[in-house]
Design a protein around this motif. Sequence first.
Motif, PDB file in Angstrom:
ATOM      1  N   SER A 187      45.879  -1.643  84.664  1.00 28.38           N
ATOM      2  CA  SER A 187      44.448  -0.757  84.821  1.00 28.38           C
ATOM      3  C   SER A 187      44.334   0.575  83.822  1.00 28.38           C
ATOM      4  N   THR A 188      46.113   1.152  83.564  1.00 26.56           N
ATOM      5  CA  THR A 188      45.975   2.314  82.048  1.00 26.56           C
ATOM      6  C   THR A 188      45.677   1.050  80.563  1.00 26.56           C
ATOM      7  N   CYS A 189      46.142   0.113  80.842  1.00 23.48           N
ATOM      8  CA  CYS A 189      45.760  -0.519  79.570  1.00 23.48           C
ATOM      9  C   CYS A 189      44.222  -0.976  79.078  1.00 23.48           C
ATOM     10  N   VAL A 190      43.668  -1.144  80.006  1.00 21.13           N
ATOM     11  CA  VAL A 190      41.983  -0.931  80.270  1.00 21.13           C
ATOM     12  C   VAL A 190      41.394   0.269  80.117  1.00 21.13           C
ATOM     13  N   LYS A 191      41.872   1.414  81.040  1.00 16.19           N
ATOM     14  CA  LYS A 191      41.595   2.537  80.686  1.00 16.19           C
ATOM     15  C   LYS A 191      41.215   2.819  78.878  1.00 16.19           C
ATOM     16  N   LEU A 192      42.165   2.270  78.069  1.00 17.37           N
ATOM     17  CA  LEU A 192      43.185   2.906  77.545  1.00 17.37           C
ATOM     18  C   LEU A 192      42.203   1.752  75.951  1.00 17.37           C
ATOM     19  N   GLU A 193      41.711   0.538  77.144  1.00 14.20           N
ATOM     20  CA  GLU A 193      41.466  -0.692  75.653  1.00 14.20           C
ATOM     21  C   GLU A 193      42.079  -1.243  75.175  1.00 14.20           C
TER      22      GLU A 193
END
Length: 503
Positions: A131-137
């Motif tokens: 989820s963190t990686c998704v937030k960071l795109e």
Amino acid sequence: MNQHNSRRFLSEALELCERALKNLQPTSQNYGRALLCKADILFMKGDISKARDTYTKAVEIFKRTKNWFGLIGAKYELGDLYYQTGEHNQAFIHYKEAIDLVEKIRSNILSLEERREFHEMYIKLYQKMVSTCVKLENYQKAFEYAERARSRVFAEMLSEKIPENKTISNTILSPNVLKDFSESILYYFVAYDDEIVGLLINQGQIKIAKSLGNLHDIQSDIRTILENSKDIEELPENYINSLHDIYQKLIQPFESHLMKDIIVIPHRELHYIPFAALWDGKLYLVEKHSIKLAPSATSLKLLKTREYPNKKALIIGNPTKDLEGAEHEAKLVKKILKEENTYEQIVLLLGENATTENIKREINTANLVHYSGHAFFDRTQPEKSGLRLHDRVFTIKDFADLHIPANLVVLSACETGLAKISPGDELEGLVRAIQLAGARYIIATLWPVNDYIARRIFEIFYLEKGSIAEKLKRSQEKIIKLYGNNMGEKSFWYWAPFQVYGG
């Protein structure tokens, strides 16, 4: 508990932590644990700055005392603090350090079962990292950590069985490794707070990456499928709406970039979806694409290494002598294979000849195995699930002792594609057991099958040319055209349980 009481209890807990810290040696592991407890309470009270400082002190204590489990916890919770405050770059750093420690400890655990159990303790950590990686795109990293989180033991067991001249990592960390797949790969992962992350991978490149909303949005649709598919009479009239809802959620965002052939890598409850039957309002997905399924990108790559010559076919039909349709199917498959001259040897075992001894003798040299008969899936004890032979049930445990050098195993029986899903997305079912025994592709079912339609599907299947997924697609399409109008909106129940698993 009301807000006033909540604050009072947190204040009392904080006071207890302070008292404990005064009585502990500042260099001890227990001092680090007390600091961690204090930091948690400060975080819950909303005192972010003090919580951050206290977590950082706990990290230093755990490093000094070499308490690696304490260090994982402290780094994990520091990551949570930064995630909750929207500082996702910092969250990434601390989650990564926690995961690196988890991976290091896991690599030293020899027992597969203990490795699985240890890994599952930290699944939420991996979910939060995705989820963190998704937030960071950063979708490359989202893929990497999703792949580290799923079906690890299965991939490790598969990697032990690949030919010695082929070297493939037991955890693929970049989608670029999938560049030799001509199919579109639809890769799903249920991340933190049940957020569904979807990636479309074409020739090793992530073409589209999206957050697809929450699993809860389609959970009732999946439950409708699971609970009502055992009997066509139990299907609600609006069942097709569930198939349409799931299509819009999981397929529609990618449909304009999908190639003709697709591979679906589901996650968690998404494994129970009959992807072929997803409905766009006019057509089923299988009317537009051939479809295969795999539990992870790593297993997909590992299964692709398996190539066997078409020399021998083993056909097993009606072992219990109470399924006339299954016997007709087995005889028909033999007839078609003989006429097509596809195999050098064809062995047919019917009724009392379909025994454990006979099958064990024949299956270790069979490149095609076709079973039509009774099967069952035990949800509470999946290892007891199996195929009914003439003399006994051939269970998942029995398959562990076999070598099956088959390009294809067909399980034309009820619920052969079901599996119990562990927190680490390990799928305990017949498909996994047979792939571990050596098979590359398996056709299995999500619910009970109709004898007549099963026979018709495989009559068409074995006469078709092309890949296994293409042949099943055309078989299902022809059933839709032949019988769809007569069967109404519930027609998919007859053909949709059949799915191709493998790479």
